[in-house]
Motif scaffolding. Structure first.
Motif, PDB file in Angstrom:
ATOM      1  N   MET A   1       0.831  -1.200   0.000  1.00 22.80           N
ATOM      2  CA  MET A   1       0.000   0.000   0.000  1.00 22.80           C
ATOM      3  C   MET A   1       0.871   1.257   0.000  1.00 22.80           C
ATOM      4  SD  MET A   1      -3.338   0.435  -0.053  1.00 22.80           S
ATOM      5  CE  MET A   1      -4.059  -0.978   0.791  1.00 22.80           C
ATOM      6  N   GLN A   2       1.975   1.215   0.740  1.00 24.27           N
ATOM      7  CA  GLN A   2       2.876   2.359   0.777  1.00 24.27           C
ATOM      8  C   GLN A   2       3.552   2.557  -0.578  1.00 24.27           C
ATOM      9  OE1 GLN A   2       3.302   4.561   3.395  1.00 24.27           O
ATOM     10  NE2 GLN A   2       4.395   5.712   1.811  1.00 24.27           N
ATOM     11  N   VAL A   3       3.949   1.455  -1.219  1.00 23.38           N
ATOM     12  CA  VAL A   3       4.558   1.542  -2.551  1.00 23.38           C
ATOM     13  C   VAL A   3       3.564   2.146  -3.538  1.00 23.38           C
ATOM     14  CG1 VAL A   3       5.421   0.175  -4.495  1.00 23.38           C
ATOM     15  CG2 VAL A   3       6.188  -0.337  -2.178  1.00 23.38           C
ATOM     16  N   PHE A   4       2.297   1.712  -3.458  1.00 25.58           N
ATOM     17  CA  PHE A   4       1.262   2.268  -4.333  1.00 25.58           C
ATOM     18  C   PHE A   4       1.108   3.764  -4.102  1.00 25.58           C
ATOM     19  CE2 PHE A   4      -3.194   3.613  -4.652  1.00 25.58           C
ATOM     20  CZ  PHE A   4      -3.414   3.409  -6.010  1.00 25.58           C
ATOM     21  N   GLN A   5       1.081   4.176  -2.852  1.00 24.01           N
ATOM     22  CA  GLN A   5       0.901   5.586  -2.536  1.00 24.01           C
ATOM     23  C   GLN A   5       2.073   6.421  -3.050  1.00 24.01           C
ATOM     24  OE1 GLN A   5       0.270   6.343   1.632  1.00 24.01           O
ATOM     25  NE2 GLN A   5      -0.514   8.392   1.285  1.00 24.01           N
ATOM     26  N   ASP A   6       3.298   5.931  -2.870  1.00 29.36           N
ATOM     27  CA  ASP A   6       4.475   6.663  -3.338  1.00 29.36           C
ATOM     28  C   ASP A   6       4.473   6.786  -4.857  1.00 29.36           C
ATOM     29  OD1 ASP A   6       5.250   6.867  -0.714  1.00 29.36           O
ATOM     30  OD2 ASP A   6       6.703   5.225  -0.810  1.00 29.36           O
ATOM     31  N   ASN A   7       4.186   5.674  -5.538  1.00 25.48           N
ATOM     32  CA  ASN A   7       4.163   5.697  -6.999  1.00 25.48           C
ATOM     33  C   ASN A   7       3.030   6.574  -7.526  1.00 25.48           C
ATOM     34  OD1 ASN A   7       6.331   3.983  -7.055  1.00 25.48           O
ATOM     35  ND2 ASN A   7       5.163   2.156  -7.554  1.00 25.48           N
ATOM     36  N   LEU A   8       1.895   6.528  -6.841  1.00 24.33           N
ATOM     37  CA  LEU A   8       0.758   7.343  -7.269  1.00 24.33           C
ATOM     38  C   LEU A   8       1.087   8.821  -7.160  1.00 24.33           C
ATOM     39  CD1 LEU A   8      -2.202   7.605  -8.139  1.00 24.33           C
ATOM     40  CD2 LEU A   8      -2.849   7.448  -5.734  1.00 24.33           C
ATOM     41  N   ARG A   9       1.727   9.206  -6.074  1.00 25.67           N
ATOM     42  CA  ARG A   9       2.098  10.617  -5.908  1.00 25.67           C
ATOM     43  C   ARG A   9       3.064  11.053  -7.012  1.00 25.67           C
ATOM     44  NH1 ARG A   9       2.252  14.919  -2.580  1.00 25.67           N
ATOM     45  NH2 ARG A   9       4.162  16.160  -2.572  1.00 25.67           N
ATOM     46  N   ASP A  10       4.045  10.204  -7.326  1.00 25.51           N
ATOM     47  CA  ASP A  10       4.982  10.533  -8.399  1.00 25.51           C
ATOM     48  C   ASP A  10       4.260  10.671  -9.733  1.00 25.51           C
ATOM     49  OD1 ASP A  10       7.079  10.541  -6.639  1.00 25.51           O
ATOM     50  OD2 ASP A  10       7.742   8.514  -7.109  1.00 25.51           O
ATOM     51  N   ALA A  11       3.282   9.783  -9.977  1.00 26.77           N
ATOM     52  CA  ALA A  11       2.546   9.833 -11.246  1.00 26.77           C
ATOM     53  C   ALA A  11       1.665  11.074 -11.322  1.00 26.77           C
ATOM     54  CB  ALA A  11       1.706   8.567 -11.413  1.00 26.77           C
ATOM     55  N   LEU A  12       0.988  11.400 -10.224  1.00 28.59           N
ATOM     56  CA  LEU A  12       0.111  12.566 -10.218  1.00 28.59           C
ATOM     57  C   LEU A  12       0.888  13.868 -10.367  1.00 28.59           C
ATOM     58  CD1 LEU A  12      -2.433  11.633  -7.388  1.00 28.59           C
ATOM     59  CD2 LEU A  12      -2.819  11.551  -9.845  1.00 28.59           C
ATOM     60  N   LEU A  13       2.083  13.905  -9.805  1.00 27.46           N
ATOM     61  CA  LEU A  13       2.893  15.121  -9.863  1.00 27.46           C
ATOM     62  C   LEU A  13       3.919  15.077 -10.990  1.00 27.46           C
ATOM     63  CD1 LEU A  13       3.486  15.849  -6.070  1.00 27.46           C
ATOM     64  CD2 LEU A  13       1.842  16.917  -7.628  1.00 27.46           C
ATOM     65  N   ALA A  14       3.709  14.163 -11.950  1.00 27.36           N
ATOM     66  CA  ALA A  14       4.585  14.138 -13.121  1.00 27.36           C
ATOM     67  C   ALA A  14       4.452  15.450 -13.881  1.00 27.36           C
ATOM     68  CB  ALA A  14       4.208  12.962 -14.022  1.00 27.36           C
ATOM     69  N   PRO A  15       5.543  15.972 -14.430  1.00 25.66           N
ATOM     70  CA  PRO A  15       5.495  17.284 -15.104  1.00 25.66           C
ATOM     71  C   PRO A  15       4.527  17.280 -16.286  1.00 25.66           C
ATOM     72  CG  PRO A  15       7.765  16.612 -14.704  1.00 25.66           C
ATOM     73  CD  PRO A  15       6.912  15.425 -14.392  1.00 25.66           C
TER      74      PRO A  15
END
Length: 600
Positions: free
Chosen positions: A106-120
């Motif tokens: 779940m933590q890995v999903f959250q970290d990856n999701l944040r990176d994807a949402l804040l992608a330039p």
């Protein structure tokens, strides 16, 4: 399919390790394999040691039991261990291990999701030609305006006798987009990375050369695009279009502004994380909401133009988004208080994240909170800044606290706030004046790397003849200097889209060299070497390291742990561990009964 299952879980055939040392992704993989009946799992426990431990503990806690007949005590412990404690103990330990693994996933999903949402996003708003590739169904194309509005939808067939007509229609689309842009600009193309992407890329390049219009192709992860196309929101936006024709819209919008599009997709369909399909959908939705709220708070929204979905992610506006949409247009931030149900407290929570462009108050277009408007006006006057002009006297961000030390102290004493708050206001003002999106501060989406490993220098796209032919790719290995895009990150490595029609390759942690896995971000482009292709499983290494494919080694076996064996076609045991123990427990129970009868 049994062969597919065996190939998928072949790393866990004759796999054995101590349960305490079993890694989270291994636990999740074994659990899924057992559920799919592709592998079998058994616990190897030292029963004799456990029984001696139980006997010692019982005598320690209850000394009076030392007077019991030794054989009766031994038989009772044997019965308790074999009939009850073994199964309950191993089941409980396995459940606890699975829970720990789920929390990590779940933590890995959250970290990856944040990176994807804040992608330039794109550096500036542009028209985009979005293409959802296909074969028999054709390429679904969409021309999108700078704000993601749909200008034109079209499906182009290009196979066989339809190729000439398909190329002509695709050329017309390129000319249509070009007519909306400056003459010196390339046409930006968002191409989905699914089935047919390589054929679509070759077709686009051929048409581009034929009509003389330069194009800039961006390969976009299309995971979840088809899922969004059948949602009610998509049907409401495109009531007269079939779902298959509008997936291209999602692909194009992801390139223009990933944040505004990805929050619409169900979390399990995003292709982010580690075994997220085995996690609780309720918890995934909660993580998606919390991470989306955090991402929206980082970027901010234009209250008059953003979608209802993105407005629901603004802190405090989850239940008020539809009412705000009905109250549009708003001329200033304070108009939010007039929205039914939005009181002063909610306004205080959400005001800093809501921008009003071209309103009556210039500071409403910044991320400065209304409570700090007096500070902002003083700073603008003090530094001789104008919100409509890019300032020229701004040092690097890391030097602000020292370069403007006296100004920070003066403002802090004047307004009775901390210097950190003054710095925050300055940051928001500078970002607004420069027009810099917070996601573009590191436009490459990367962290500094003190190495040439993974550099894009000298790297090229995977040739089309290798992209669609796994056998040819296997024979060409090792193929060095290929451009790849990070699509997902797990504890054991990163999945990289390197342009193959057969899926992503695995960049294992052992092939990263001096680069840390934490330094990779979703959507980041890196240089990779294709080391090996084995049954469509591709092993990658960072370019510049000169790695070679690792030799296959037999799996190590460690006793007294968890053991996963075989595959769906492997020969089954004639008995299971638990069945044997239950049979033994009945014999010991009969023995105890006979002794009790003799004693009576």
């Amino acid at each position: 399919d049994d062969d597919t299952a065996i190939n998928k879980y072949r790393n866990y055939q004759d796999f054995s390790c101590l349960l305490v040392r079993c890694k989270d992704f291994q636990v999740l993989a074994i659990r899924r394999g057992v559920q799919q009946k592709a592998i079998k799992m058994a616990f190897d426990v030292d029963g004799e040691k456990m029984k001696r431990t139980i006997q010692w503990k019982v005598r320690q806690l209850h000394p009076w039991m030392n007077r019991w007949n030794g054989q009766v005590m031994e038989d009772a412990i044997q019965d308790a261990w074999s009939r009850l404690l073994r199964r309950r103990g191993t089941t409980r330990l396995w459940m606890l291990k699975c829970k720990e693994a789920e929390e990590r996933a779940m933590q890995v999903f959250q970290d990856n999701l944040r990176d994807a949402l804040l992608a330039p996003p794109l550096p500036r708003p542009l028209h985009v030609l979005a293409v959802d590739p296909g074969f028999k169904a054709g390429n679904k194309c969409a021309i999108l305006g700078p704000n993601g509005n749909v200008v034109r939808l079209e499906t182009i067939s290009y196979l066989g006798s339809q190729r000439a007509n398909g190329m002509k229609r695709l050329g017309e689309l390129l000319q249509n987009v070009k007519s909306m842009m400056n003459n010196d600009e390339q046409v930006v193309v968002a191409l989905g990375n699914g089935s047919g992407s390589q054929e679509g890329r070759a077709l686009l390049e051929e048409v581009s050369n034929k009509v003389g219009i330069p194009i800039d192709i961006h390969l976009v992860n299309e995971a979840g695009a088809s899922v969004w196309s059948v949602t009610q929101a998509a049907k409401d936006e495109f009531p007269n279009e079939p779902p298959s024709a509008i997936a291209a819209v999602s692909i194009g919008r992801r390139l223009q502004n990933p944040l505004h599009d990805l929050i619409k997709v169900p979390p399990k369909s995003l292709g982010l994380g580690m075994y997220q399909h085995d996690l609780s959908e309720k918890e995934l939705d909660e993580k998606l909401h919390l991470t989306s709220v955090d991402a929206v708070a980082t970027v901010g929204v234009d209250i008059n133009t953003c979608s209802t979905e993105i407005l629901q992610k603004v802190p405090g506006l989850t239940k008020l988004a539809s009412k705000i949409v009905k109250a549009r247009p708003l001329r200033k931030r304070s108009d939010l208080i007039n929205v039914p149900g939005l009181g002063p407290k909610t306004f205080e929570n959400c005001a800093a994240f809501c921008r009003v462009e071209h309103g009556t108050e210039a500071l409403d277009a910044t991320l400065v909170h209304p409570e700090s408007y007096d500070i902002a006006r003083w700073l603008l006057k003090h530094f001789n800044w104008n919100l409509s002009h890019v300032p020229s006297n701004v040092p690097p961000r890391e030097e602000w606290s020292t370069h403007w030390k006296s100004s920070l102290v003066e403002a802090s004493e004047k307004f009775g706030v901390s210097q950190e708050r003054i710095l925050s206001v300055i940051e928001n003002l500078v970002d607004s004046m420069t027009g810099l999106d917070p996601r573009l501060r590191n436009v490459n989406g990367t962290k500094p790397v003190a190495s040439t490993a993974g550099s894009l220098n000298g790297c090229v796209l995977l040739p089309p003849e290798l992209a669609s032919n796994a056998t040819a790719l296997q024979q060409a290995c090792p193929k060095r200097g290929i451009v790849g895009t990070v699509r997902n990150i797990a504890d054991f490595g990163a999945f990289v889209d390197f342009g193959s029609a057969h899926g992503d390759g695995l960049l294992h942690t052992s092939c990263l060299g001096p680069i840390s896995l934490d330094s990779l971000l979703i959507g980041q482009q890196i240089g990779v070497d294709i080391l090996n292709v084995d049954n469509d499983r591709v092993s990658l290494g960072l370019s510049g390291l000169g790695l070679i494919a690792a030799a296959k080694r037999p799996p190590s076996k460690i006793s007294s742990g968890i053991r996963a064996k075989g595959g769906a076609n492997s020969q089954r045991r004639k008995y299971s561990t638990f069945d044997t123990q239950r049979s033994g427990s009945r014999k010991h129970s009969d023995s105890i009964a006979k002794r009790r009868k003799t004693a009576r």
